[in-house]
Design a protein around this motif. Structure first.
Motif, short mmCIF file in Angstrom:
data_model
loop_
_atom_site.label_atom_id
_atom_site.label_comp_id
_atom_site.label_asym_id
_atom_site.label_seq_id
_atom_site.Cartn_x
_atom_site.Cartn_y
_atom_site.Cartn_z
N SER A 25 0.81 -1.21 0.00
CA SER A 25 0.00 0.00 0.00
C SER A 25 0.84 1.26 0.00
N GLU A 26 2.06 1.14 0.42
CA GLU A 26 2.93 2.28 0.59
C GLU A 26 3.56 2.70 -0.72
N ASN A 27 3.38 3.97 -1.10
CA ASN A 27 3.95 4.44 -2.37
C ASN A 27 5.47 4.50 -2.34
N SER A 28 6.05 4.49 -1.15
CA SER A 28 7.50 4.50 -1.05
C SER A 28 8.03 3.10 -0.82
N MET A 29 7.50 2.13 -1.56
CA MET A 29 7.92 0.73 -1.41
C MET A 29 9.42 0.60 -1.55
N GLY A 30 10.03 1.48 -2.34
CA GLY A 30 11.46 1.42 -2.58
C GLY A 30 12.30 1.64 -1.34
N HIS A 31 11.69 2.04 -0.24
CA HIS A 31 12.43 2.23 1.01
C HIS A 31 12.50 0.95 1.84
N PHE A 32 11.71 -0.06 1.44
CA PHE A 32 11.55 -1.24 2.28
C PHE A 32 12.33 -2.44 1.77
N CYS A 33 12.93 -3.16 2.71
CA CYS A 33 13.39 -4.51 2.45
C CYS A 33 12.14 -5.39 2.45
N MET A 34 12.03 -6.26 1.46
CA MET A 34 10.84 -7.11 1.34
C MET A 34 11.23 -8.58 1.43
N GLY A 35 10.31 -9.37 1.93
CA GLY A 35 10.61 -10.79 2.06
C GLY A 35 9.39 -11.67 1.90
N TRP A 36 9.64 -12.90 1.56
CA TRP A 36 8.62 -13.95 1.55
C TRP A 36 8.98 -14.96 2.63
N PHE A 37 7.99 -15.32 3.42
CA PHE A 37 8.13 -16.32 4.46
C PHE A 37 7.03 -17.36 4.29
N ARG A 38 7.21 -18.52 4.88
CA ARG A 38 6.17 -19.53 4.82
C ARG A 38 6.10 -20.27 6.15
N GLN A 39 4.91 -20.83 6.37
CA GLN A 39 4.69 -21.57 7.61
C GLN A 39 3.81 -22.77 7.34
N ALA A 40 4.34 -23.95 7.62
CA ALA A 40 3.58 -25.18 7.49
C ALA A 40 2.91 -25.47 8.84
N PRO A 41 1.81 -26.23 8.82
CA PRO A 41 1.12 -26.55 10.08
C PRO A 41 2.06 -27.18 11.10
#
Length: 125
Positions: A25-41
């Motif tokens: 949602s943030e227009n300044s996405m370029g300021h953020f480190c981004m990641g993908w995480f996952r969780q199994a049951p």
């Protein structure tokens, strides 16, 4: 607070592919480190891949190297995860996360204060 919304999860057979997307949602996405995480049951949340704000530094979990590709388009506020050669052990809830800086060592979820609701990925054998 930045809002994150994942999409693209689903059910596939082993060997198949899925592409996950995360709208920021943030227009300044370029300021953020981004990641993908996952969780199994019954398991702890684990890091899958992270990408630096400009996309110049990327890290992957050993279990997904070569098979998964993380990318970002800061002009569209979009983070993506291309997942190929999926395995049953890739099954889990996948989350998009954002932080003002990337963790220096491991891909720890504690370094990311902003999270999406998650999208389910199910891989059958």
């Amino acid at each position: 607070q930045v809002r994150l919304e994942e999409s693209g999860g689903g059910s596939v057979q082993a060997g198949g592919s899925l592409r996950l997307s995360c709208l920021v949602s943030e227009n300044s996405m370029g300021h953020f480190c981004m990641g993908w995480f996952r969780q199994a049951p019954g398991q702890e949340r684990e890091g899958v891949a992270i990408i630096s704000p400009a996309g110049t530094q990327i890290a992957y979990a050993d279990s997904v190297k070569v098979r998964f590709t993380i990318s970002r388009d800061n002009t569209k506020n979009m983070l993506s995860l291309q997942m190929n050669s999926l395995k049953p052990e890739d099954t889990g809830m996948y989350y998009c996360a954002a932080a003002l800086s990337c963790p220096k060592a491991t891909m720890t979820s504690r370094a990311f204060p902003n999270w999406g609701q998650g999208t389910q990925v199910t891989v059958s054998s």
